[in-house]
Scaffold this motif. Structure first.
Motif, PDB file in Angstrom:
ATOM      1  N   LYS A 143       0.810  -1.213   0.000  1.00 16.71           N
ATOM      2  CA  LYS A 143       0.000   0.000   0.000  1.00 16.71           C
ATOM      3  C   LYS A 143       0.858   1.285   0.000  1.00 16.71           C
ATOM      4  O   LYS A 143       0.654   2.176  -0.825  1.00 16.71           O
ATOM      5  CB  LYS A 143      -0.933  -0.011   1.210  1.00 16.71           C
ATOM      6  CG  LYS A 143      -1.835   1.189   1.260  1.00 16.71           C
ATOM      7  CD  LYS A 143      -2.762   1.147   2.470  1.00 16.71           C
ATOM      8  CE  LYS A 143      -3.499   2.462   2.578  1.00 16.71           C
ATOM      9  NZ  LYS A 143      -4.312   2.568   3.782  1.00 16.71           N
ATOM     10  N   SER A 144       1.823   1.362   0.887  1.00 17.13           N
ATOM     11  CA  SER A 144       2.646   2.582   0.943  1.00 17.13           C
ATOM     12  C   SER A 144       3.466   2.737  -0.327  1.00 17.13           C
ATOM     13  O   SER A 144       3.610   3.834  -0.867  1.00 17.13           O
ATOM     14  CB  SER A 144       3.612   2.546   2.129  1.00 17.13           C
ATOM     15  OG  SER A 144       2.918   2.330   3.295  1.00 17.13           O
ATOM     16  N   TYR A 145       4.016   1.590  -0.764  1.00 17.51           N
ATOM     17  CA  TYR A 145       4.775   1.602  -2.016  1.00 17.51           C
ATOM     18  C   TYR A 145       3.905   2.194  -3.125  1.00 17.51           C
ATOM     19  O   TYR A 145       4.324   3.093  -3.857  1.00 17.51           O
ATOM     20  CB  TYR A 145       5.197   0.167  -2.363  1.00 17.51           C
ATOM     21  CG  TYR A 145       5.818  -0.017  -3.726  1.00 17.51           C
ATOM     22  CD1 TYR A 145       5.036   0.066  -4.878  1.00 17.51           C
ATOM     23  CD2 TYR A 145       7.171  -0.300  -3.872  1.00 17.51           C
ATOM     24  CE1 TYR A 145       5.584  -0.112  -6.135  1.00 17.51           C
ATOM     25  CE2 TYR A 145       7.748  -0.481  -5.129  1.00 17.51           C
ATOM     26  CZ  TYR A 145       6.939  -0.392  -6.254  1.00 17.51           C
ATOM     27  OH  TYR A 145       7.481  -0.561  -7.494  1.00 17.51           O
ATOM     28  N   ALA A 146       2.684   1.667  -3.239  1.00 20.80           N
ATOM     29  CA  ALA A 146       1.802   2.074  -4.330  1.00 20.80           C
ATOM     30  C   ALA A 146       1.484   3.569  -4.241  1.00 20.80           C
ATOM     31  O   ALA A 146       1.552   4.283  -5.241  1.00 20.80           O
ATOM     32  CB  ALA A 146       0.513   1.252  -4.298  1.00 20.80           C
ATOM     33  N   LEU A 147       1.166   4.041  -3.039  1.00 25.53           N
ATOM     34  CA  LEU A 147       0.820   5.460  -2.895  1.00 25.53           C
ATOM     35  C   LEU A 147       2.013   6.346  -3.238  1.00 25.53           C
ATOM     36  O   LEU A 147       1.879   7.358  -3.931  1.00 25.53           O
ATOM     37  CB  LEU A 147       0.309   5.746  -1.486  1.00 25.53           C
ATOM     38  CG  LEU A 147      -1.125   5.234  -1.198  1.00 25.53           C
ATOM     39  CD1 LEU A 147      -1.485   5.422   0.258  1.00 25.53           C
ATOM     40  CD2 LEU A 147      -2.156   5.921  -2.095  1.00 25.53           C
TER      41      LEU A 147
END
Ligand code: HEM
Ligand SMILES: *[C@@H]1O[C@H](CO)[C@@H](O)[C@H](O)[C@H]1NC(C)=O
Ligand SMILES: *[C@@H]1O[C@H](CO)[C@@H](O)[C@H](O)[C@H]1NC(C)=O
Ligand SMILES: *[C@@H]1O[C@H](CO)[C@@H](O)[C@H](O)[C@H]1NC(C)=O
Ligand SMILES: *[C@@H]1O[C@H](CO)[C@@H](O)[C@H](O)[C@H]1NC(C)=O
Length: 495
Positions: free
Chosen positions: A444-448
């Protein structure tokens, strides 16, 4: 012939299930449309655009029924849940993916998405540190470089009318993911790149087709089908890529170890591709076999590139549909960057609050994985019903994102709702675009980070326009647009 026999078997099991069903008082109410014996199975038939219509219809029916409902695939009773609290309880208690995920196993094996619980438990713990903020910060340079490349490639479309965004976003996201997962640059081997994109998109279609044809659910019948042969073709292409890369990177890793380690100058995060972390765990600790490393790499590649490309696509389309939103994004970017064309920094990412709200609101409207599934490994007592051990439970992110707790404007695209934590739903599963419970998305953090960097570069340069109301979508495991999603771009500043 075989399918006739199977249908008969289904029917007779159906009679038994039908009788048993009417006894259990604690069962959630059935969704509308069931026929005697075959249950809801007839609704499943058709193509993936009809499957998407069904998903929406059933999600709304489930919301109307109070958030929990049952349905019947022939003799098999299953559940559908759209209540946030109940979804949270289910996904925190049952960590076993449903048998439907096994359709993806020939491809993703024991990668985190498809792994059975005992393996998942160990591997998720090992992989969590690979996604910590320090490692992710080491990717910002890659994200910036890739965003600049995308912006440059898009120049050719300026003032040219509507074009297919995916032609740019899929290869760009795949390259970014290849770089961060495997430290491999595929940008100049466009053949392998486009072949891989094609193979993965086909794979989604094959898995969906299998789901919609219950007689192919069993490996015995599936192995004889033409679908299996088509699937094997795509698998060959995808395996070839990860095989090649793993061999190369492993040799490099062992080679680097032989030489003295380069001194780590302790000035901030350095770039560490995920594959190096996997190799270190495998070689130093014996944590994974070669096959398992490959399955993790395949899983990360797929879940990293396809999702971010789709989310960027839906975001650009929505932003292009709402000029006032685009205006606000422009203001935010101007406040942070002024007129400079500098790289996006870690600090900037935390200040891109409105842009993040736009991304989340996009994923709320268009959840990329509209339905996920768990296999219940115990009876689950919900507020109103008890779900039975051993059954399949579908959790609808699409339904959750349209639950009344979002307020009266739930059907509207309103990024502003994310800016006021007091009016946002408190239950963490109300927004489940990244999954829910303990098997929530690891990226999730990677994607954001990756998407915010990309969009900051794109919107600094271009103004987009489109109309999401014209878009048609399919459910091919993931929510996929089929038409009406093209956008137009023009320069933001005429120089
Ligand atoms: C917009 C981007 C993304 C979206 C919307 C998304 C969505 C999701 C969802 C809904 C799940 C839950 C699946 C389920 O419960 O069956 C999931 C799981 C997962 N995602 Fe993502 N994802 C995104 C980006 C990424 C990225 C960038 C990576 C890796 C680089 C990633 C890796 C994974 C993995 C490994 C899992 C399985 C987690 C587990 O079961 O432990 N995802 N994702
Ligand atoms: C799916 O089937 C419906 C009804 O038969 C048809 O109208 C539609 O064009 C089909 N969609 C796709 C993507 O094949
Ligand atoms: C539980 O039942 C109450 C009363 O019938 C209803 O208002 C509520 O929506 C139900 N909730 C769930 C999650 O089933
Ligand atoms: C189906 O084929 C796969 C390999 O393609 C094999 O591993 C599996 O055992 C086969 N299953 C059955 C039931 O024949
Ligand atoms: C794998 O890909 C390479 C490069 O595209 C190709 O030369 C090779 O024949 C492929 N191998 C298989 C088994 O498909």
């Amino acid at each position: 012939m075989l399918s006739v026999v199977l249908v008969l078997v289904f029917l007779s099991c159906g009679i038994l299930a039908w009788r048993r069903r009417n006894r259990n008082k604690d069962e959630p109410p059935p969704l509308p449309g069931a026929l005697p014996l075959i249950g809801h199975i007839h609704l499943l038939l058709g193509n993936s655009s009809q499957l998407w219509d069904l998903t929406k219809k059933m999600s709304y029916a489930c919301l109307n029924a109070g958030g929990v409902a049952s349905f019947y695939i022939g003799p098999r009773p299953m559940y559908l849940v759209t209540d946030p609290e109940d979804c949270m309880l289910i996904t925190n208690t049952c960590l076993q993916k449903d048998a439907f995920y096994d359709f993806g196993k020939p491809w993703l094996g024991d990668g985190l998405i498809t792994a059975a619980f005992p393996i998942w438990k160990v591997h998720r713990k090992l992989l969590n540190p690979a996604f910590n903020q320090f490692i992710l910060d080491g990717f910002i340079d890659v994200f910036n470089r890739q965003a600049r490349r995308l912006v440059k490639d898009l120049v050719g479309e300026v003032d040219k009318g509507p074009f297919d965004q995916f032609d740019y976003l899929l290869p760009s996201s795949l390259e970014t993911t290849c770089l961060t997962v495997m430290a491999v640059d595929f940008s100049d081997k466009s053949l392998l790149n486009s072949k891989y994109v094609h193979a993965t998109q086909n794979m989604y279609k094959f898995v969906t087709e299998r789901f919609q044809k219950p007689w192919l659910h069993s490996d015995v019948t599936f192995n004889w089908s033409s679908l299996k042969r088509k699937q094997d073709e795509s698998l060959k292409i995808m395996r070839n890529m990860s095989d090649t890369v793993l061999k190369k990177r492993k040799a490099e890793y062992l080679n680097n170890k032989k030489q003295a380690k380069p001194e780590d100058t302790a000035e901030g995060p350095k770039f560490t591709p995920f594959i190096d972390i996997l190799l270190e765990l495998a070689i130093e600790k014996g944590a994974f076999s070669d096959r398992q490393i490959k399955e993790h790499v395949d899983t990360l590649l797929l879940s990293g590139y396809d999702t971010t490309a789709s989310a960027l696509m839906y975001t650009m389309l929505l932003v292009g549909s709402y000029p006032e939103v685009q205006e606000k994004i422009g203001d935010e970017l101007h406040n942070i960057f002024g007129d400079k064309d500098r790289d996006v920094t870690k600090q900037d990412l935390s200040e891109l609050v409105y842009l993040e709200a736009v991304l989340k609101e996009t994923i709320r409207m268009y959840p990329l994985a509209p339905i996920i599934a768990r296999k219940l490994d115990q009876d689950i007592k919900l507020r109103n019903y008890t779900l039975s051990n051993g059954r399949t439970c579908l959790l609808s992110a699409y339904g959750l994102h349209r639950h009344p707790i979002w307020g009266p404007n739930v059907e509207q695209f309103k990024p502003e709702r994310w800016l006021n934590s007091e009016t946002l739903p408190q239950c963490p599963t109300a927004f489940s675009g990244f999954g829910m419970g303990r098997r929530i998305c690891i990226g999730k953090s990677y994607a954001l980070m990756s998407m915010k960097t990309t969009l900051a570069h794109v919107f600094r340069r271009y103004r987009v326009s489109g109309n999401h109301l014209l878009m048609k979508t399919n459910l091919d495991v993931m929510l996929k647009p089929v038409s009406g999603y093209y956008i137009k771009i023009e320069m933001r500043k005429k120089t």
